[in-house]
Design a protein around this motif. Structure first.
Motif, PDB file in Angstrom:
ATOM      1  N   ALA A  17       0.823  -1.207   0.000  1.00 36.18           N
ATOM      2  CA  ALA A  17       0.000   0.000   0.000  1.00 36.18           C
ATOM      3  C   ALA A  17       0.851   1.248   0.000  1.00 36.18           C
ATOM      4  N   LEU A  18       2.101   1.156   0.538  1.00 37.93           N
ATOM      5  CA  LEU A  18       2.978   2.313   0.591  1.00 37.93           C
ATOM      6  C   LEU A  18       3.627   2.604  -0.747  1.00 37.93           C
ATOM      7  N   LEU A  19       3.442   1.755  -1.717  1.00 40.22           N
ATOM      8  CA  LEU A  19       4.048   1.982  -3.037  1.00 40.22           C
ATOM      9  C   LEU A  19       3.486   3.222  -3.716  1.00 40.22           C
ATOM     10  N   VAL A  20       2.323   3.697  -3.294  1.00 40.46           N
ATOM     11  CA  VAL A  20       1.721   4.866  -3.938  1.00 40.46           C
ATOM     12  C   VAL A  20       2.021   6.141  -3.142  1.00 40.46           C
ATOM     13  N   SER A  21       2.968   6.049  -2.198  1.00 42.45           N
ATOM     14  CA  SER A  21       3.336   7.231  -1.405  1.00 42.45           C
ATOM     15  C   SER A  21       4.295   8.124  -2.203  1.00 42.45           C
ATOM     16  N   ASP A  22       4.909   9.112  -1.514  1.00 46.02           N
ATOM     17  CA  ASP A  22       5.875   9.990  -2.175  1.00 46.02           C
ATOM     18  C   ASP A  22       7.078   9.179  -2.654  1.00 46.02           C
ATOM     19  N   ASP A  23       7.893   9.832  -3.472  1.00 45.94           N
ATOM     20  CA  ASP A  23       8.975   9.086  -4.143  1.00 45.94           C
ATOM     21  C   ASP A  23       9.889   8.378  -3.164  1.00 45.94           C
ATOM     22  N   GLY A  24      10.353   9.101  -2.158  1.00 46.62           N
ATOM     23  CA  GLY A  24      11.306   8.469  -1.245  1.00 46.62           C
ATOM     24  C   GLY A  24      10.664   7.338  -0.479  1.00 46.62           C
ATOM     25  N   GLU A  25       9.458   7.566   0.037  1.00 45.31           N
ATOM     26  CA  GLU A  25       8.771   6.528   0.806  1.00 45.31           C
ATOM     27  C   GLU A  25       8.372   5.380  -0.098  1.00 45.31           C
ATOM     28  N   ALA A  26       7.999   5.667  -1.341  1.00 47.39           N
ATOM     29  CA  ALA A  26       7.615   4.615  -2.268  1.00 47.39           C
ATOM     30  C   ALA A  26       8.813   3.723  -2.578  1.00 47.39           C
ATOM     31  N   ASP A  27      10.045   4.341  -2.695  1.00 47.75           N
ATOM     32  CA  ASP A  27      11.226   3.534  -2.960  1.00 47.75           C
ATOM     33  C   ASP A  27      11.507   2.596  -1.789  1.00 47.75           C
ATOM     34  N   ASN A  28      11.422   3.153  -0.584  1.00 46.82           N
ATOM     35  CA  ASN A  28      11.638   2.312   0.590  1.00 46.82           C
ATOM     36  C   ASN A  28      10.598   1.201   0.678  1.00 46.82           C
ATOM     37  N   ALA A  29       9.307   1.519   0.324  1.00 45.44           N
ATOM     38  CA  ALA A  29       8.255   0.515   0.367  1.00 45.44           C
ATOM     39  C   ALA A  29       8.518  -0.571  -0.659  1.00 45.44           C
ATOM     40  N   GLY A  30       9.097  -0.176  -1.828  1.00 47.19           N
ATOM     41  CA  GLY A  30       9.393  -1.180  -2.840  1.00 47.19           C
ATOM     42  C   GLY A  30      10.453  -2.146  -2.368  1.00 47.19           C
ATOM     43  N   ARG A  31      11.519  -1.591  -1.759  1.00 47.84           N
ATOM     44  CA  ARG A  31      12.564  -2.477  -1.252  1.00 47.84           C
ATOM     45  C   ARG A  31      12.037  -3.377  -0.136  1.00 47.84           C
ATOM     46  N   ALA A  32      11.113  -2.791   0.738  1.00 48.15           N
ATOM     47  CA  ALA A  32      10.560  -3.592   1.830  1.00 48.15           C
ATOM     48  C   ALA A  32       9.676  -4.704   1.297  1.00 48.15           C
ATOM     49  N   VAL A  33       8.917  -4.425   0.237  1.00 50.44           N
ATOM     50  CA  VAL A  33       8.068  -5.466  -0.371  1.00 50.44           C
ATOM     51  C   VAL A  33       8.938  -6.572  -0.933  1.00 50.44           C
TER      52      VAL A  33
END
Length: 225
Positions: A17-33
């Motif tokens: 769900a965090l993948l649609v956040s701001d760029d920096g948070e979305a990048d971190n969410a992608g790595r976490a996924v």
């Protein structure tokens, strides 16, 4: 894909769900996924299958499972409401048909009763009319025409007639009615001079003269010659 618990899938869903956040948070969410998927033993194809399975179950963007269940319940309630309304409409039509049929039956019964009463009334009036006509004929029938005296040529003058009292005797009344005064009793065989006959109260009387007295006797008590 191995055995994955519901809690694991929920953590994975939260990170996705965090993948649609701001760029920096979305990048971190992608790595976490990616890290969580690898730890759970999920490949890219497994993640794709999860997304497609969600889409196949009727998932729409911007909705949640709770919302979907609520919408499904609303749809079911709407169907039940439509069915209830259809049932109510059919029941109302049946009721209207029964009311109309009942009204028609009442009208038919009323007409039959009215017709029967009218026939009985006509028959009763007809019977009364017959009785009245018969009584009128009897009461209004004229006395027998006077017989002219033989040999004298006097037309319209009543002929001399004689009556003889029957064996039971006769009662001489003042008038042509048994309620009038009795002026004499006549024995059997007494000869009387008949003056005229008269109808009174559906009974025929004879006006006679006896020893200078004029009275009436019933025709049933004398024999007229």
């Amino acid at each position: 894909m191995g055995e994955v618990s519901g809690e694991d899938l929920e953590r994975l869903a939260n990170r996705m769900a965090l993948l649609v956040s701001d760029d920096g948070e979305a990048d971190n969410a992608g790595r976490a996924v990616g890290q969580l998927a690898r730890r759970l033993g999920l490949s890219g194809g497994d993640l794709k299958a999860l997304v497609l399975a969600s889409a196949a179950s009727g998932f729409r963007p911007g909705s949640s499972p709770a919302t979907l269940r609520l919408e499904q319940e609303i749809d079911a309630l709407r169907r039940e409401l439509r069915e209830a309304r259809e049932g109510e409409r059919a029941a109302r039509e049946d009721r209207d048909a029964l009311v109309a049929e009942n009204g028609a039956m009442r009208v038919a019964m009323y007409r039959r009763r009215a017709g029967a009463k009218m026939r009985n009334l006509v028959l009763g009036l007809g019977a009364i009319g017959v009785v009245v006509v018969a009584a009128g004929v009897v009461l209004l029938a004229p006395d027998p025409a006077p017989v002219p005296m033989g040999g004298r040529g006097d037309v319209g003058v009543p002929a001399a007639r004689v009556a003889m009292v029957r064996g039971a005797g006769a009662v001489l009344y003042r008038g042509p009615d048994r309620s009038t005064e009795i002026i004499g009793r006549l024995g059997a065989g007494t000869r009387l001079l008949v003056q005229r006959t008269e109808w009174r109260s559906m009974m025929q009387w004879v006006q006679v003269e006896v020893e200078g007295r004029v009275g009436y006797v019933a025709t049933t008590e004398v024999e007229i010659f």
